[in-house]
Design a protein around this motif. Structure first.
Motif, short mmCIF file in Angstrom:
data_model
loop_
_atom_site.label_atom_id
_atom_site.label_comp_id
_atom_site.label_asym_id
_atom_site.label_seq_id
_atom_site.Cartn_x
_atom_site.Cartn_y
_atom_site.Cartn_z
N ASN A 1 1.66 -8.21 -9.52
CA ASN A 1 2.13 -7.64 -10.81
C ASN A 1 3.27 -6.65 -10.55
O ASN A 1 4.30 -6.67 -11.22
CB ASN A 1 0.98 -6.94 -11.54
CG ASN A 1 -0.10 -7.92 -11.99
OD1 ASN A 1 0.15 -9.14 -12.02
ND2 ASN A 1 -1.29 -7.42 -12.31
N ARG A 2 3.07 -5.79 -9.54
CA ARG A 2 4.09 -4.77 -9.25
C ARG A 2 5.37 -5.44 -8.72
O ARG A 2 6.47 -5.06 -9.08
CB ARG A 2 3.53 -3.77 -8.25
CG ARG A 2 2.42 -2.91 -8.87
CD ARG A 2 1.55 -2.21 -7.86
NE ARG A 2 2.20 -1.05 -7.26
CZ ARG A 2 1.57 -0.25 -6.39
NH1 ARG A 2 0.31 -0.52 -6.02
NH2 ARG A 2 2.18 0.80 -5.86
N GLU B 1 -8.20 -9.72 -6.41
CA GLU B 1 -7.80 -8.60 -7.28
C GLU B 1 -6.67 -7.79 -6.63
O GLU B 1 -5.66 -7.45 -7.25
CB GLU B 1 -9.01 -7.70 -7.57
CG GLU B 1 -8.80 -6.79 -8.78
CD GLU B 1 -9.80 -5.62 -8.79
OE1 GLU B 1 -10.87 -5.76 -8.14
OE2 GLU B 1 -9.48 -4.60 -9.41
N GLU B 2 -6.83 -7.53 -5.33
CA GLU B 2 -5.78 -6.79 -4.59
C GLU B 2 -4.46 -7.54 -4.67
O GLU B 2 -3.40 -6.98 -4.94
CB GLU B 2 -6.18 -6.65 -3.12
CG GLU B 2 -7.06 -5.48 -2.79
CD GLU B 2 -7.29 -5.39 -1.28
OE1 GLU B 2 -8.00 -6.26 -0.72
OE2 GLU B 2 -6.72 -4.47 -0.65
N GLN C 1 -3.50 -9.72 -6.87
CA GLN C 1 -2.94 -9.74 -8.23
C GLN C 1 -2.23 -8.42 -8.55
O GLN C 1 -1.13 -8.40 -9.11
CB GLN C 1 -4.07 -10.01 -9.25
CG GLN C 1 -3.54 -10.45 -10.62
CD GLN C 1 -2.57 -11.62 -10.51
OE1 GLN C 1 -2.91 -12.68 -9.95
NE2 GLN C 1 -1.34 -11.43 -10.99
N GLN C 2 -2.83 -7.32 -8.11
CA GLN C 2 -2.20 -6.01 -8.39
C GLN C 2 -0.84 -5.92 -7.70
O GLN C 2 0.15 -5.48 -8.30
CB GLN C 2 -3.13 -4.89 -7.91
CG GLN C 2 -4.30 -4.62 -8.86
CD GLN C 2 -5.31 -3.64 -8.28
OE1 GLN C 2 -5.19 -3.23 -7.11
NE2 GLN C 2 -6.31 -3.28 -9.06
N LEU C 3 -0.79 -6.38 -6.44
CA LEU C 3 0.49 -6.34 -5.72
C LEU C 3 1.50 -7.26 -6.40
O LEU C 3 2.67 -6.89 -6.61
CB LEU C 3 0.28 -6.76 -4.26
CG LEU C 3 -0.35 -5.72 -3.32
CD1 LEU C 3 -0.75 -6.38 -1.99
CD2 LEU C 3 0.64 -4.57 -3.07
N THR D 1 0.93 1.82 -0.72
CA THR D 1 -0.35 1.14 -0.98
C THR D 1 -0.70 0.25 0.21
O THR D 1 -1.83 0.26 0.71
CB THR D 1 -0.23 0.26 -2.27
OG1 THR D 1 0.12 1.11 -3.36
CG2 THR D 1 -1.51 -0.49 -2.56
N ARG E 1 -7.31 -9.87 1.98
CA ARG E 1 -7.15 -9.19 0.67
C ARG E 1 -7.96 -9.95 -0.39
O ARG E 1 -7.99 -11.18 -0.38
CB ARG E 1 -5.66 -9.16 0.27
CG ARG E 1 -4.81 -8.25 1.14
CD ARG E 1 -3.36 -8.20 0.68
NE ARG E 1 -2.55 -7.46 1.65
CZ ARG E 1 -1.93 -7.99 2.69
NH1 ARG E 1 -2.00 -9.31 2.90
NH2 ARG E 1 -1.23 -7.24 3.53
#
Lengths: 106, 106, 106, 106
Positions: free
Chosen positions: C29-30, C22-23, C25-27, C71, C19
């Motif tokens: 954050n959620r 960026e991938e 970090q997005q996970l 996702t 990963r």
């Protein structure tokens, strides 16, 4: 008769308030439609239709079955469960209600 | 034809590998059984059977439909999705697969 | 380690494509938001909030978890499953995919 | 406050019977465990763990959340819904119960 879904059927038992003919007819109409949708899928299989299309129609049947189920759940709670609560022995019916909700929502 | 479940049906489309007669027969046998179970519920409604018993049988039909669905999903992934991936344009089919999985798992 | 959800964890295994930051970090954050929602429910319990309100917030967390799951599923299918299919041994990964989808959609 | 899950929260409302400290502690213990599991998944993402392993742990959290939800549902039905039925105005609470069950079982 023990149902493989681990809740025993109670063939002798009836709703605390009998269903009206109108209630029965509404349920039968919806079940007839679902029966027709199942035959529609049988035809899609014979016609070797695209898998995703068949899955979309299966989802529509699942949605229709869920609606029938929630109609039955609400009716059951407003009649059988409510009358048992008013009679002071609601816990058994509430626990049965929770079990069937979990069963039905899988 | 736009299906109210927001995924369009593709009536002209066929699986990348046609289903064998044996595959078709297995699906039809399961769908016939489900059709019979639906009629069984119609009879339970006519007999004014206890709501929880009807819900248990509805759950059994949902479970049977889910199994049919997962059989179709696996077959679709092993044929249509796989061949599109080998052809180098798998993304569209994978996104379609994810959409139908979400639709089917509601 | 055998997980009680009957699929064994494979701690040594990594995605076929690592990963990106960026991938990740997005996970994260959620997942941080979901963690905050869980603490929000802990507060609702301390404040003895109305049961239905707590259930509504629980449903919101379930919906958020499902989105994270889908996702991951899509990413997994586009990387690990796809590369195994291109290598000619897709069936194992497809069967594993189907199993985790059923597990995740309960 | 309107919740995007189309059921309005009722911040001023309290259960018909306040939760005991013991009830609260049991719920908090389970929610704490779930919070820990969420952090566990954050670590799996940082460690770039195999997608399927993360999905298995996500499924475990969903299962734990469902259990908390059904505990709340049963408690709510045995207290708030039951007392409203005994007071003769159960229908509103039953309809609210059905709505939150559908919301929660998605």
């Amino acid at each position: 008769m023990k149902d493989e879904l681990n809740m025993s059927l109670q063939p002798e038992k009836r709703p605390s308030e009998p269903r009206t003919e109108e209630e029965k007819q509404q349920l039968q109409n919806r079940l007839k439609r679902i029966e027709g949708q199942i035959r529609g899928i049988q035809k899609m299989v014979s016609d070797d239709r695209y898998c995703v299309d068949i899955l979309i129609q299966l989802s529509a049947i699942q949605a229709a079955l869920k609606k029938v189920g929630y109609t039955l759940l609400e009716r059951h709670t407003k009649t059988c469960v409510s009358s048992s609560i008013k009679d002071g022995d609601g816990d058994h019916h509430i626990e049965e209600l929770m079990k069937v909700i979990q069963q039905f929502s899988k």
